[in-house]
Design a protein around this motif. Structure first.
Motif, PDB file in Angstrom:
ATOM      1  N   LEU A 146       0.825  -1.362   0.161  1.00  0.00           N
ATOM      2  CA  LEU A 146      -0.184  -0.091  -0.117  1.00  0.00           C
ATOM      3  C   LEU A 146       0.766   1.306  -0.086  1.00  0.00           C
ATOM      4  O   LEU A 146       0.486   2.126  -0.818  1.00  0.00           O
ATOM      5  CB  LEU A 146      -0.968  -0.030   1.230  1.00  0.00           C
ATOM      6  CG  LEU A 146      -1.847   1.131   1.247  1.00  0.00           C
ATOM      7  CD1 LEU A 146      -3.023   0.943   0.147  1.00  0.00           C
ATOM      8  CD2 LEU A 146      -2.666   1.048   2.392  1.00  0.00           C
ATOM      9  N   ALA A 147       1.873   1.228   0.776  1.00  0.00           N
ATOM     10  CA  ALA A 147       2.868   2.414   0.828  1.00  0.00           C
ATOM     11  C   ALA A 147       3.505   2.454  -0.396  1.00  0.00           C
ATOM     12  O   ALA A 147       3.739   3.648  -1.124  1.00  0.00           O
ATOM     13  CB  ALA A 147       3.957   2.150   1.909  1.00  0.00           C
ATOM     14  N   MET A 148       3.860   1.270  -1.024  1.00  0.00           N
ATOM     15  CA  MET A 148       4.478   1.678  -2.539  1.00  0.00           C
ATOM     16  C   MET A 148       3.398   2.275  -3.529  1.00  0.00           C
ATOM     17  O   MET A 148       3.835   3.149  -4.481  1.00  0.00           O
ATOM     18  CB  MET A 148       4.760   0.258  -2.987  1.00  0.00           C
ATOM     19  CG  MET A 148       6.223  -0.266  -2.496  1.00  0.00           C
ATOM     20  SD  MET A 148       7.484   0.671  -2.753  1.00  0.00           S
ATOM     21  CE  MET A 148       7.803   0.574  -4.485  1.00  0.00           C
ATOM     22  N   ARG A 149       2.108   1.734  -3.284  1.00  0.00           N
ATOM     23  CA  ARG A 149       1.236   2.462  -4.364  1.00  0.00           C
ATOM     24  C   ARG A 149       1.031   3.949  -4.249  1.00  0.00           C
ATOM     25  O   ARG A 149       0.972   4.822  -5.211  1.00  0.00           O
ATOM     26  CB  ARG A 149      -0.276   1.783  -4.037  1.00  0.00           C
ATOM     27  CG  ARG A 149      -1.347   2.509  -5.084  1.00  0.00           C
ATOM     28  CD  ARG A 149      -2.504   1.603  -4.940  1.00  0.00           C
ATOM     29  NE  ARG A 149      -2.166   0.179  -5.527  1.00  0.00           N
ATOM     30  CZ  ARG A 149      -3.240  -0.474  -6.188  1.00  0.00           C
ATOM     31  NH1 ARG A 149      -4.504  -0.167  -6.190  1.00  0.00           N
ATOM     32  NH2 ARG A 149      -2.918  -1.375  -6.753  1.00  0.00           N
ATOM     33  N   TYR A 150       0.943   4.304  -2.736  1.00  0.00           N
ATOM     34  CA  TYR A 150       1.020   5.667  -2.329  1.00  0.00           C
ATOM     35  C   TYR A 150       2.315   6.726  -2.905  1.00  0.00           C
ATOM     36  O   TYR A 150       1.963   7.486  -3.532  1.00  0.00           O
ATOM     37  CB  TYR A 150       0.619   6.067  -0.986  1.00  0.00           C
ATOM     38  CG  TYR A 150      -0.563   5.837  -0.389  1.00  0.00           C
ATOM     39  CD1 TYR A 150      -1.797   6.195  -1.083  1.00  0.00           C
ATOM     40  CD2 TYR A 150      -0.744   4.833   0.644  1.00  0.00           C
ATOM     41  CE1 TYR A 150      -2.935   6.022  -0.656  1.00  0.00           C
ATOM     42  CE2 TYR A 150      -1.950   4.705   1.238  1.00  0.00           C
ATOM     43  CZ  TYR A 150      -3.221   5.258   0.617  1.00  0.00           C
ATOM     44  OH  TYR A 150      -4.406   4.938   0.971  1.00  0.00           O
ATOM     45  N   LEU A 151       3.275   5.896  -2.999  1.00  0.00           N
ATOM     46  CA  LEU A 151       4.425   6.440  -3.130  1.00  0.00           C
ATOM     47  C   LEU A 151       4.504   6.726  -4.968  1.00  0.00           C
ATOM     48  O   LEU A 151       4.977   7.779  -5.456  1.00  0.00           O
ATOM     49  CB  LEU A 151       5.706   5.763  -2.787  1.00  0.00           C
ATOM     50  CG  LEU A 151       7.114   6.204  -3.393  1.00  0.00           C
ATOM     51  CD1 LEU A 151       7.480   7.714  -2.730  1.00  0.00           C
ATOM     52  CD2 LEU A 151       8.170   5.387  -3.005  1.00  0.00           C
ATOM     53  N   GLU A 152       4.031   5.597  -5.660  1.00  0.00           N
ATOM     54  CA  GLU A 152       4.050   5.838  -7.048  1.00  0.00           C
ATOM     55  C   GLU A 152       2.915   6.757  -7.359  1.00  0.00           C
ATOM     56  O   GLU A 152       3.423   7.588  -8.347  1.00  0.00           O
ATOM     57  CB  GLU A 152       3.488   4.304  -7.517  1.00  0.00           C
ATOM     58  CG  GLU A 152       4.605   3.389  -7.555  1.00  0.00           C
ATOM     59  CD  GLU A 152       4.054   2.021  -7.925  1.00  0.00           C
ATOM     60  OE1 GLU A 152       2.967   1.877  -8.052  1.00  0.00           O
ATOM     61  OE2 GLU A 152       4.832   0.928  -7.968  1.00  0.00           O
ATOM     62  N   ASN A 153       1.750   6.932  -6.990  1.00  0.00           N
ATOM     63  CA  ASN A 153       0.802   7.986  -7.381  1.00  0.00           C
ATOM     64  C   ASN A 153       1.496   9.267  -6.848  1.00  0.00           C
ATOM     65  O   ASN A 153       1.215  10.052  -7.535  1.00  0.00           O
ATOM     66  CB  ASN A 153      -0.216   7.641  -6.306  1.00  0.00           C
ATOM     67  CG  ASN A 153      -1.225   6.560  -6.842  1.00  0.00           C
ATOM     68  OD1 ASN A 153      -0.895   5.998  -7.998  1.00  0.00           O
ATOM     69  ND2 ASN A 153      -1.992   5.955  -6.231  1.00  0.00           N
ATOM     70  N   TYR A 154       2.132   9.430  -5.798  1.00  0.00           N
ATOM     71  CA  TYR A 154       2.670  10.638  -5.421  1.00  0.00           C
ATOM     72  C   TYR A 154       3.717  11.059  -6.468  1.00  0.00           C
ATOM     73  O   TYR A 154       3.689  12.458  -6.879  1.00  0.00           O
ATOM     74  CB  TYR A 154       3.508  10.613  -3.945  1.00  0.00           C
ATOM     75  CG  TYR A 154       4.242  11.951  -3.579  1.00  0.00           C
ATOM     76  CD1 TYR A 154       3.526  13.293  -2.973  1.00  0.00           C
ATOM     77  CD2 TYR A 154       5.438  12.088  -3.892  1.00  0.00           C
ATOM     78  CE1 TYR A 154       4.121  14.168  -2.900  1.00  0.00           C
ATOM     79  CE2 TYR A 154       6.213  12.931  -3.469  1.00  0.00           C
ATOM     80  CZ  TYR A 154       5.361  14.313  -2.961  1.00  0.00           C
ATOM     81  OH  TYR A 154       6.231  15.271  -2.467  1.00  0.00           O
ATOM     82  N   GLN A 155       4.654  10.139  -6.931  1.00  0.00           N
ATOM     83  CA  GLN A 155       5.631  10.676  -7.850  1.00  0.00           C
ATOM     84  C   GLN A 155       4.893  10.861  -9.153  1.00  0.00           C
ATOM     85  O   GLN A 155       5.633  11.745 -10.138  1.00  0.00           O
ATOM     86  CB  GLN A 155       6.680   9.371  -7.948  1.00  0.00           C
ATOM     87  CG  GLN A 155       7.583   9.070  -6.945  1.00  0.00           C
ATOM     88  CD  GLN A 155       8.377   7.866  -6.808  1.00  0.00           C
ATOM     89  OE1 GLN A 155       8.003   7.161  -7.737  1.00  0.00           O
ATOM     90  NE2 GLN A 155       9.478   8.007  -6.343  1.00  0.00           N
ATOM     91  N   LYS A 156       3.685  10.271  -9.609  1.00  0.00           N
ATOM     92  CA  LYS A 156       3.188  10.250 -10.874  1.00  0.00           C
ATOM     93  C   LYS A 156       2.704  11.952 -10.661  1.00  0.00           C
ATOM     94  O   LYS A 156       2.711  12.745 -11.632  1.00  0.00           O
ATOM     95  CB  LYS A 156       2.078   9.446 -11.154  1.00  0.00           C
ATOM     96  CG  LYS A 156       2.515   8.140 -11.480  1.00  0.00           C
ATOM     97  CD  LYS A 156       1.496   7.056 -11.806  1.00  0.00           C
ATOM     98  CE  LYS A 156       1.876   5.748 -12.156  1.00  0.00           C
ATOM     99  NZ  LYS A 156       1.175   4.685 -11.897  1.00  0.00           N
ATOM    100  N   ALA A 157       1.915  12.137  -9.487  1.00  0.00           N
ATOM    101  CA  ALA A 157       1.428  13.664  -9.414  1.00  0.00           C
ATOM    102  C   ALA A 157       2.498  14.372  -9.366  1.00  0.00           C
ATOM    103  O   ALA A 157       2.178  15.629 -10.214  1.00  0.00           O
ATOM    104  CB  ALA A 157       0.433  13.528  -8.150  1.00  0.00           C
ATOM    105  N   ALA A 158       3.667  14.329  -8.886  1.00  0.00           N
ATOM    106  CA  ALA A 158       4.624  15.346  -8.850  1.00  0.00           C
ATOM    107  C   ALA A 158       5.288  15.679 -10.145  1.00  0.00           C
ATOM    108  O   ALA A 158       5.523  16.622 -10.646  1.00  0.00           O
ATOM    109  CB  ALA A 158       5.905  14.878  -7.985  1.00  0.00           C
ATOM    110  N   MET A 159       5.179  14.586 -11.194  1.00  0.00           N
ATOM    111  CA  MET A 159       5.702  14.798 -12.465  1.00  0.00           C
ATOM    112  C   MET A 159       4.662  15.538 -13.375  1.00  0.00           C
ATOM    113  O   MET A 159       5.342  15.888 -14.559  1.00  0.00           O
ATOM    114  CB  MET A 159       6.097  13.509 -13.045  1.00  0.00           C
ATOM    115  CG  MET A 159       7.222  12.874 -12.188  1.00  0.00           C
ATOM    116  SD  MET A 159       7.646  11.272 -12.825  1.00  0.00           S
ATOM    117  CE  MET A 159       9.176  11.798 -13.743  1.00  0.00           C
ATOM    118  N   THR A 160       3.636  15.520 -12.860  1.00  0.00           N
ATOM    119  CA  THR A 160       2.580  16.171 -14.024  1.00  0.00           C
ATOM    120  C   THR A 160       2.194  17.645 -13.797  1.00  0.00           C
ATOM    121  O   THR A 160       2.708  18.345 -12.947  1.00  0.00           O
ATOM    122  CB  THR A 160       1.105  15.707 -14.080  1.00  0.00           C
ATOM    123  OG1 THR A 160       0.777  15.405 -12.630  1.00  0.00           O
ATOM    124  CG2 THR A 160       1.199  14.066 -14.179  1.00  0.00           C
TER     125      THR A 160
END
Length: 160
Positions: A146-160
């Motif tokens: 679950l933490a990995m999913r949140y981290l991936e979502n955060y990284q995707k959001a930061a790149m947009t």
């Protein structure tokens, strides 16, 4: 240093590939180390069961049989504690079997609880195998997944 090995009951040095920090290790020292591993492993398992059952009256062999540890390992531990040290071969097989037991009964369960049902594919990416009933509401089982999913979502959001 000859002084390190002369007081051992068996003064057979093992080949140089098993030296630790260039100090020769004797067969006796290896047997003693393996026996200590088995002793601590079996006693730790028995203590855990005694604590869970809130009964100090349970025998070591009874606790270990409830846990699924092969009883011959308990016998090796008994010999190491109360008789002569077992042979190096018996000690090594016992250590490998003990590692297999802890891997299946403890570490794999712990990994599942922490990570959930997660596979790491060859590229290093996490590919989650989600469990559920097929309703579309499946989520990974473990806190780290679950933490990995949140981290991936955060990284995707930061790149947009």
């Amino acid at each position: 240093d000859a002084r390190r090995t002369t007081n051992c009951p068996q003064n057979n040095n093992v080949n140089s590939k098993t030296n630790v920090n260039d100090i020769p290790i004797t067969i006796y020292q290896l047997r003693n180390s393996y026996s200590t591993l088995l002793l601590r492993s079996v006693n730790g398992l028995a203590d855990m069961f005694r604590h869970q059952k809130k009964s100090a009256m349970l025998s070591v062999s009874h606790c270990c049989s409830l846990a699924g540890l092969p009883l011959w390992i308990v016998d090796v531990r008994h010999d190491a504690s109360h008789n002569d040290l077992p042979s190096l071969g018996v000690c090594r097989i016992g250590a490998l079997e003990s590692l297999r037991f802890w891997g299946e009964k403890f570490w794999a369960v712990l990994e599942e609880r922490v990570w959930g049902d997660v596979d790491v594919n060859g590229s290093g990416d996490f590919s989650e195998k989600v469990s559920g009933n097929g309703t579309g509401n499946e989520e990974p089982g473990g806190i780290c997944a679950l933490a990995m999913r949140y981290l991936e979502n955060y990284q995707k959001a930061a790149m947009t």
